[in-house]
Design an enzyme around this catalytic site. Structure first.
Site, short mmCIF file in Angstrom:
data_model
loop_
_atom_site.label_atom_id
_atom_site.label_comp_id
_atom_site.label_asym_id
_atom_site.label_seq_id
_atom_site.Cartn_x
_atom_site.Cartn_y
_atom_site.Cartn_z
N TYR A 1 -3.32 -1.22 10.19
CA TYR A 1 -3.19 -1.37 8.73
C TYR A 1 -1.84 -0.84 8.27
O TYR A 1 -1.12 -1.51 7.51
CB TYR A 1 -4.32 -0.61 8.04
CG TYR A 1 -4.34 -0.80 6.53
CD1 TYR A 1 -4.92 -1.92 5.97
CD2 TYR A 1 -3.78 0.15 5.68
CE1 TYR A 1 -4.95 -2.11 4.59
CE2 TYR A 1 -3.80 -0.01 4.31
CZ TYR A 1 -4.39 -1.15 3.76
OH TYR A 1 -4.40 -1.32 2.41
N SER B 1 0.85 -1.18 0.00
CA SER B 1 0.00 0.00 0.00
C SER B 1 0.89 1.24 0.00
O SER B 1 2.08 1.16 0.34
CB SER B 1 -0.88 0.00 1.26
OG SER B 1 -1.54 1.24 1.43
#
Length: 251
Positions: A156, A143
């Site tokens: 996350y 990400s």
């Protein structure tokens, strides 16, 4: 040149293949010639399976809850024994949004287990036959939060930083045996995980203002990167985190 990107004769396993980026990646790999094993938490993967078979490729489904690392380790060995897997795409992931000071243990554990621990525990048994054969491609989905901290996404961001680091470690260890390990780092993509951000008018506007491309990414924007990293075209690419973000990190 087309042969360099061809995946004919290959079988790819894609996790989180039911919707979103996983579905788009699976279809992209199928269009390049690969047969697919579609792994998801729920059995309702018929839409993705149909879209894959419409390309002329075969598709099978595997139901596995990646929130249970012990189960993942056991089922991973079973999958590796049943199928010859040439390409593994670790796409599945979840996100929890809470202020760090209030972040619950459940939110922390569930994200780390799914995004990191199960990724590693599934990759181990799938990679072993690749190492024995002397060839294989492993693609992790990282990400832009592998490079940034984000807001209200402690687990996350931690998991995606770790995925980037793990990608490099595995590339170092497995590259000499003909297995390339790389990652794709998507930016802000239109998926279920980003629905809360897109519904927030102020946050949505601030995100769009920073993306040079002027739009949110679509799941299909990730599929070309996956085909590249799965194909012979990337044989000398190893330990790389390929950012696909419309220019977000360049801003």
């Amino acid at each position: 040149m087309q042969e360099m990107f061809s995946l004919r004769g290959k079988t790819a396993l894609v996790t989180g293949a039911r919707t979103g980026m996983g579905q788009a990646i699976a279809i992209g790999l199928a269009k390049a010639g690969a047969d697919l094993i579609l792994l998801g938490r729920r059995p309702d993967m018929q839409e993705t399976r149909t879209l894959v078979t419409e390309t002329g490729r075969r598709a099978e489904t595997v139901v596995l809850d990646l929130s249970d690392p012990d189960l993942v380790q056991w089922r991973g060995r079973e999958i590796a024994e049943r199928y010859r897997i040439d390409v593994l795409v670790n796409n599945a992931g979840i996100i929890r949004r809470e202020p760090a000071i209030e972040f619950s243990r459940e939110s922390w554990d569930s994200v780390i287990q799914t995004n990191l621990s199960s990724l590693f525990l599934l990759t181990q048994p799938i990679a072993r036959p690749m190492l024995e054969r002397g060839e294989g491609k492993i693609i992790n989905v990282a990400s832009v939060l592998s490079f940034q901290g984000g807001i209200n996404v402690a687990s996350y961001a931690a998991s995606k930083h770790a995925v980037a680091g793990l990608t490099k470690t595995l590339a170092n260890e497995w590259g000499p045996y003909g297995v390339q390990v790389n990652a794709i780092a998507p930016g802000y993509i239109e998926t279920k995980n980003t629905e809360p951000l897109r519904r927030d008018e102020e946050r949505n506007a601030s995100i769009l203002a920073r993306i040079p491309a002027g739009r949110w990414g679509k799941p299909e924007d990730i599929s070309g990167a996956a085909v590249f990293l799965a194909s012979r075209a990337s044989d000398y690419v190893n330990g790389h985190i390929l950012v696909v973000d419309g220019g977000w990190l360049a801003r």
